[in-house]
Write an enzyme that holds these catalytic residues in place. Structure first.
Site, PDB file in Angstrom:
ATOM      1  N   SER B 141     -35.381  54.463  11.240  1.00 17.01           N
ATOM      2  CA  SER B 141     -35.115  54.958   9.890  1.00 17.01           C
ATOM      3  C   SER B 141     -36.272  54.575   8.966  1.00 17.01           C
ATOM      4  O   SER B 141     -37.422  54.917   9.258  1.00 17.01           O
ATOM      5  CB  SER B 141     -33.780  54.392   9.408  1.00 17.01           C
ATOM      6  OG  SER B 141     -33.295  55.121   8.308  1.00 17.01           O
ATOM      7  N   ASP B 316     -27.836  62.757  14.867  1.00 14.94           N
ATOM      8  CA  ASP B 316     -28.375  62.220  13.609  1.00 14.94           C
ATOM      9  C   ASP B 316     -28.689  63.392  12.685  1.00 14.94           C
ATOM     10  O   ASP B 316     -29.629  64.137  12.920  1.00 14.94           O
ATOM     11  CB  ASP B 316     -29.643  61.420  13.918  1.00 14.94           C
ATOM     12  CG  ASP B 316     -30.254  60.762  12.682  1.00 14.94           C
ATOM     13  OD1 ASP B 316     -29.809  61.049  11.556  1.00 14.94           O
ATOM     14  OD2 ASP B 316     -31.173  59.948  12.861  1.00 14.94           O
ATOM     15  N   HIS B 349     -26.891  58.749  12.881  1.00 14.04           N
ATOM     16  CA  HIS B 349     -28.144  58.091  12.528  1.00 14.04           C
ATOM     17  C   HIS B 349     -28.150  56.619  12.925  1.00 14.04           C
ATOM     18  O   HIS B 349     -29.170  56.082  13.362  1.00 14.04           O
ATOM     19  CB  HIS B 349     -28.367  58.225  11.013  1.00 14.04           C
ATOM     20  CG  HIS B 349     -29.626  57.571  10.532  1.00 14.04           C
ATOM     21  ND1 HIS B 349     -30.870  57.961  10.985  1.00 14.04           N
ATOM     22  CD2 HIS B 349     -29.846  56.553   9.663  1.00 14.04           C
ATOM     23  CE1 HIS B 349     -31.808  57.216  10.394  1.00 14.04           C
ATOM     24  NE2 HIS B 349     -31.208  56.354   9.600  1.00 14.04           N
TER      25      HIS B 349
END
Lengths: 381, 381
Positions: B141, B316, B349
């Protein structure tokens, strides 16, 4: 219109409500045999001003692409009714209105309502016109939930049902997004435990945040990218600050600010709650198909007599096509009359409100076909 | 660690910061030729406590599945460094810390920082160990954004880069979600224009709403459905009220409440802003591939010497596979060394933090291969 005067309406919660007010608008003229009535059901933040200027915002009606002269729902042919849902804030009984028993705003003492309760109230309104059977019930998103509920609660009173961009139950993700919005409202000190109207305050900041969070879910990533991308707001470079640097930020803030002018925070709580509670299969032993069976000869269940036309949008991730497909499967399982179209568009959930020509063509085709079969004529034709 | 003492660090905003503190943790031992160092970059709300109990929450390290004995990043082989990003709130210089010039908390007077600034600070930390070249930089991320920035800012100082579940630029939709969170914080009166620390208040309600909104985006619809569906909380029927009826509501509220204990609201503003600003291509004439070119012999650009292993997760939707693919295309365009795996999982995610065995196998395979080629031995081996 004041309804429930003879006897109060019993809500799903067990509470009896009545007499209560239902605000509505109509377009066109009811024909002699009362066979041309169409009920339009609005979405979460919609209202009865389908095809005319909104009294608060001054903006055009929210579905002028669907309802109006030359549109799929032409007042020359149909008698179109749209009422503000109960729990709403544009004249129908809801938390913003005055509780006749106390003379104070209902606030959180207003009973929690369901989609079925919204539909019950609409049925009383339809009764008041002396209409036995609606030619069509149509709506998108929460409006589509009402359409499905109409078909299930009153199968003999609906000839055609057009549920758009909707689902037979609200998903965990959608409940989660609603909960974020409710928490944003309730976190605002001006919400005051729901008593803000009595105190002369308004939880505008919390409601604006709720609207912003929801608004992101109404658009697709592609649409946001196409509309805004990473474009900067009136500037050539980022400002290294927390003002709205990106156009998408200004846009969202604008959505929040304008929303609070026209919507009541408690109504937002009530209506999102009604959507969360919606689960058609749960009321029918967990089997959605059972919702679409009606008693037949000799007590043997048969398919609902309602004709369905479902529409979904390819880029709608809030009410994805899979949700519509689940409904179509259930309708097919009982051999009901159903057609289904997924419209290819990148405009996301809000597509049903936007200029997506193929969508209106599909609805027009379905309605024209059924109206022709039913012998509904245009005025003067 | 106090850095920037000799001379302040010049931020992207032009502000000079220094001396400034950078809090970090290490695991394992730096080998003699300083060739076994791995920099772990944390995500938005992460910290330096990768593989040990968190001092505030008492919970295990956030990446114990990746870092630890027998894990892909084994302290027996690697010297693993993780620092709290600048702008963070667990000991590194950030809005929660004291501005030495005023003796007051920085608050909004802390300069707005970028991903490149975070990486500049980390480079100074790496310098302080006398490490010229990192064996690997890895993170998911926002951590992945830092990995990419490392490879672009210091291509000669990174042997291997593992950007996970990330993107080369923050999308309009993701900026929008961040803006919702920021607005939720700034709508809280206890935020007090950012001055809450001086006033002894804390915008816990706004920060909790921000966390809830973000948390929904970290999970997939499928994961939410599997975990919670429409299951009710400790009850057999809905309550017709606004308490948490559904398990997913309780879960979200819990996420909000626990988050505010460990995170600073202003840090949330700064770090989300840094992610919003991230756009690697923009700094290279709008062509992402150019970010991965380095000067070659005779001034002719050649491919970055960094080896890349990208990982994305099929469910995600915040940093979808398409974002990783765009990076892979750019790397391929310059003939860089890149491998890419999309892991099939429904966990969304957050998969890079969760027990997704195939993911750790992929990373282990890549790291073991490169470590073998580089002759990195296990301690005692």
């Amino acid at each position: 219109m004041v309804l429930g005067q003879d006897r109060p309406m019993r809500l799903d919660s067990g509470v009896e409500l009545g007499p209560f007010r239902l605000a509505y608008r109509t377009y066109g003229t009811l024909n002699a045999d009362k066979s041309n009535a169409v009920l339009v059901c609005h979405a979460l933040t919609g209202d009865q001003y389908v095809a005319e200027r909104h009294p608060v915002t001054g903006k055009p009606g929210w579905w002028e692409l669907m309802v109006g002269p030359g549109r799929p729902l032409d007042p020359d042919r149909y008698f179109i009714i749209c009422s503000n849902v109960i729990g709403g804030c544009l004249g129908s009984e809801g938390p913003k209105e005055t509780n006749p028993a106390t003379g104070q705003p209902w606030g959180l003492s207003f009973p929690v309502i369901t989609i079925a309760d919204m539909v019950r109230a609409q049925a009383l309104l339809v009764d008041s016109f002396g209409i036995d059977r609606l030619f069509c019930v149509i709506g998108g998103s929460m409006g589509g939930m009402q359409v499905l509920q109409w078909a299930v609660s009153y199968p003999e009173r609906v000839a055609n049902a057009v549920p758009i961009a909707t689902a037979a139950r609200h998903s965990a993700q959608n409940i989660a997004f609603h909960e974020v919005g409710r928490q944003a409202i309730m976190a605002d000190p001006d919400w005051a435990g729901g008593d803000y109207l009595s105190r002369g305050s308004k939880p505008t900041r919390g409601l604006a945040v709720a609207r912003m969070a929801a608004h992101v879910t109404y658009l697709s990533e592609t649409a946001l990218h196409r509309k805004f991308g990473r474009n900067l707001q009136d500037r050539k470079a980022v400002t290294f600050g927390f003002d709205a640097d990106f156009q998408v930020e200004s846009y969202l803030r604008h959505q929040g600010i304008t929303f609070v002018e026209r919507f009541d925070a408690n109504s937002y709580l009530y209506i999102t709650r009604a959507m969360d509670y919606f689960d058609l299969a749960a009321e029918h032993g967990g089997v959605l198909a059972n919702a679409f069976r009606v008693p037949g000869p000799g007590g043997v269940p048969k398919a609902t007599p309602v004709r369905f036309c479902l529409v979904s949008f390819s880029s709608d991730w809030l009410f994805p096509t899979s949700e519509s497909r689940a409904i179509v499967h259930a309708l097919n399982a009982v051999a009901a009359n159903v057609s289904f179209v997924e419209i290819n568009t990148d405009k996301g959930h809000d597509s049903f409100l936007l200029d997506v020509p193929e969508f209106y063509q599909v609805v027009r085709g379905f309605l024209d076909g059924q109206a022709g079969a039913a012998g509904l004529k245009r005025r003067g034709a």
